[in-house]
Design an enzyme around this catalytic site. Structure first.
Site, PDB file in Angstrom:
ATOM      1  N   LYS A 176       0.850  -1.194   0.000  1.00 15.44           N
ATOM      2  CA  LYS A 176       0.000   0.000   0.000  1.00 15.44           C
ATOM      3  C   LYS A 176       0.884   1.242   0.000  1.00 15.44           C
ATOM      4  O   LYS A 176       1.649   1.469   0.932  1.00 15.44           O
ATOM      5  CB  LYS A 176      -0.922  -0.011   1.221  1.00 15.44           C
ATOM      6  CG  LYS A 176      -1.877  -1.202   1.221  1.00 15.44           C
ATOM      7  CD  LYS A 176      -2.754  -1.248   2.444  1.00 15.44           C
ATOM      8  CE  LYS A 176      -1.977  -1.572   3.696  1.00 15.44           C
ATOM      9  NZ  LYS A 176      -2.856  -1.910   4.841  1.00 15.44           N
ATOM     10  N   THR A 209      -9.305   9.499   7.464  1.00 18.10           N
ATOM     11  CA  THR A 209      -8.940   8.244   6.789  1.00 18.10           C
ATOM     12  C   THR A 209      -8.725   7.106   7.779  1.00 18.10           C
ATOM     13  O   THR A 209      -8.081   6.113   7.442  1.00 18.10           O
ATOM     14  CB  THR A 209      -7.662   8.446   5.967  1.00 18.10           C
ATOM     15  OG1 THR A 209      -6.620   8.915   6.836  1.00 18.10           O
ATOM     16  CG2 THR A 209      -7.875   9.447   4.839  1.00 18.10           C
ATOM     17  N   GLY A 211      -8.982   3.780   9.502  1.00 13.10           N
ATOM     18  CA  GLY A 211      -9.526   2.485   9.124  1.00 13.10           C
ATOM     19  C   GLY A 211      -9.264   2.063   7.701  1.00 13.10           C
ATOM     20  O   GLY A 211      -9.767   1.019   7.264  1.00 13.10           O
ATOM     21  N   THR A 212      -8.452   2.808   6.957  1.00 13.38           N
ATOM     22  CA  THR A 212      -8.250   2.477   5.546  1.00 13.38           C
ATOM     23  C   THR A 212      -7.610   1.100   5.363  1.00 13.38           C
ATOM     24  O   THR A 212      -8.009   0.333   4.488  1.00 13.38           O
ATOM     25  CB  THR A 212      -7.377   3.533   4.844  1.00 13.38           C
ATOM     26  OG1 THR A 212      -6.206   3.775   5.637  1.00 13.38           O
ATOM     27  CG2 THR A 212      -8.135   4.824   4.658  1.00 13.38           C
ATOM     28  N   GLY A 213      -6.599   0.784   6.167  1.00 14.34           N
ATOM     29  CA  GLY A 213      -5.908  -0.494   6.001  1.00 14.34           C
ATOM     30  C   GLY A 213      -6.809  -1.678   6.296  1.00 14.34           C
ATOM     31  O   GLY A 213      -6.840  -2.659   5.533  1.00 14.34           O
ATOM     32  N   CYS A 214      -7.534  -1.610   7.409  1.00 19.91           N
ATOM     33  CA  CYS A 214      -8.477  -2.679   7.755  1.00 19.91           C
ATOM     34  C   CYS A 214      -9.532  -2.828   6.670  1.00 19.91           C
ATOM     35  O   CYS A 214      -9.885  -3.949   6.264  1.00 19.91           O
ATOM     36  CB  CYS A 214      -9.175  -2.359   9.071  1.00 19.91           C
ATOM     37  SG  CYS A 214      -8.084  -2.104  10.486  1.00 19.91           S
TER      38      CYS A 214
END
Length: 269
Positions: A176, A209, A211-214
């Site tokens: 990412k 932003t 929580g984007t990774g989860c």
């Protein structure tokens, strides 16, 4: 009787503020038309300003939750997130042995605010026991550096970062690149060491932003459960999370969450 939707199991920690962790995963899975189930690994006291406290669950509690779901209901994909300590990482890796469903490993190391969510002594277990179980691993650039020592700062360095993660055994890795400083495009690299898929989307000027990774990892798992290939799932998840970031909203006094329901329609103002 209605045919049940595809089933997806998330193994992760709770975010009491509702923006990341188990809460984000279940919202994402619902938005993408799957039935989300959960194995809770840790409880956090967390809000828009950061993580004020975190408590691991006993390994036996994690083991029993997992077996209860898998042995009765089953899952067509599994996603792992915050695993906190070495014992829980090892427990989850053992539980994934023999599982035929695809596994998405989000090697969560720190929160959006920089709070540690993985004990230093657990890193080696992630490398040697968990990453080899992954159909797809989804580290951000900080997690790549934490796991491999490779620090990517430009788009051109993403293949080197991916190679370093693949050396630990996942079938695919999605690096990412949201933390890259160059350009107005959010670029990620998906590769299995042979084929490269570059995923690009416009950067949105929105600080909310959390929580984007989860959310991205949960979306990949949901789409894999629906029968997508890994590249198809990654592209669909990128589109979903880009829309969720664009619709992210203020909550509390700090960084607000992405909007997991942005694609469901209705008046969400």
């Amino acid at each position: 009787m209605r045919t049940p939707p595809p089933r997806v199991l998330t193994v992760a920690g709770s975010d009491s503020g509702g923006g990341a962790g188990i809460q984000a995963d279940l919202k994402t899975m619902l938005a993408l038309g799957t039935h989300g189930m959960s194995v809770l690994t840790a409880v956090t006291a967390q809000n828009s300003l950061g993580v004020q406290g975190a408590w691991e669950l006993p390994a036996e509690a994690v083991r029993q939750q997992f077996r209860s779901v898998i042995e009765d209901i089953g899952a067509q994909a599994v996603k792992t997130g915050m695993l906190a300590g070495a014992e829980l990482v090892e427990t989850v890796a053992d539980l994934l042995d023999g599982l035929t469903a695809p596994v998405v490993v989000d090697p969560v190391g720190v929160s959006k605010h920089g709070d540690p969510l993985l004990a230093p002594e657990a890193l080696e277990v992630v490398r040697t026991a968990l990453l080899p179980k992954a159909t797809v691993a989804t580290p951000n650039l900080d997690e790549v550096a934490q796991l491999t020592g490779v620090r990517a700062e430009t788009e051109a360095e993403l293949p080197r970062a991916a190679e370093a993660v693949l050396a630990h055994g996942p079938r695919w890795v999605l690096i990412k690149g949201g933390h890259l400083k160059d350009g107005d495009t959010a670029v990620d690299l998906l590769t299995d060491g042979t084929a490269e898929h570059w995923l690009r989307a416009p950067r949105h000027d929105n600080r909310h932003t959390h929580g984007t990774g989860c959310t991205l990892a949960a979306a990949i798992a949901a789409l894999l459960a629906k029968g997508a290939s890994v590249p198809e799932a990654a592209r669909g998840a990128k589109e979903y999370v880009t829309g969720a970031i664009a619709a992210g909203f203020a909550l509390g006094d700090g960084i607000g969450p992405v909007d997991h329901g942005w694609c469901l329609g209705g008046d969400r103002r």
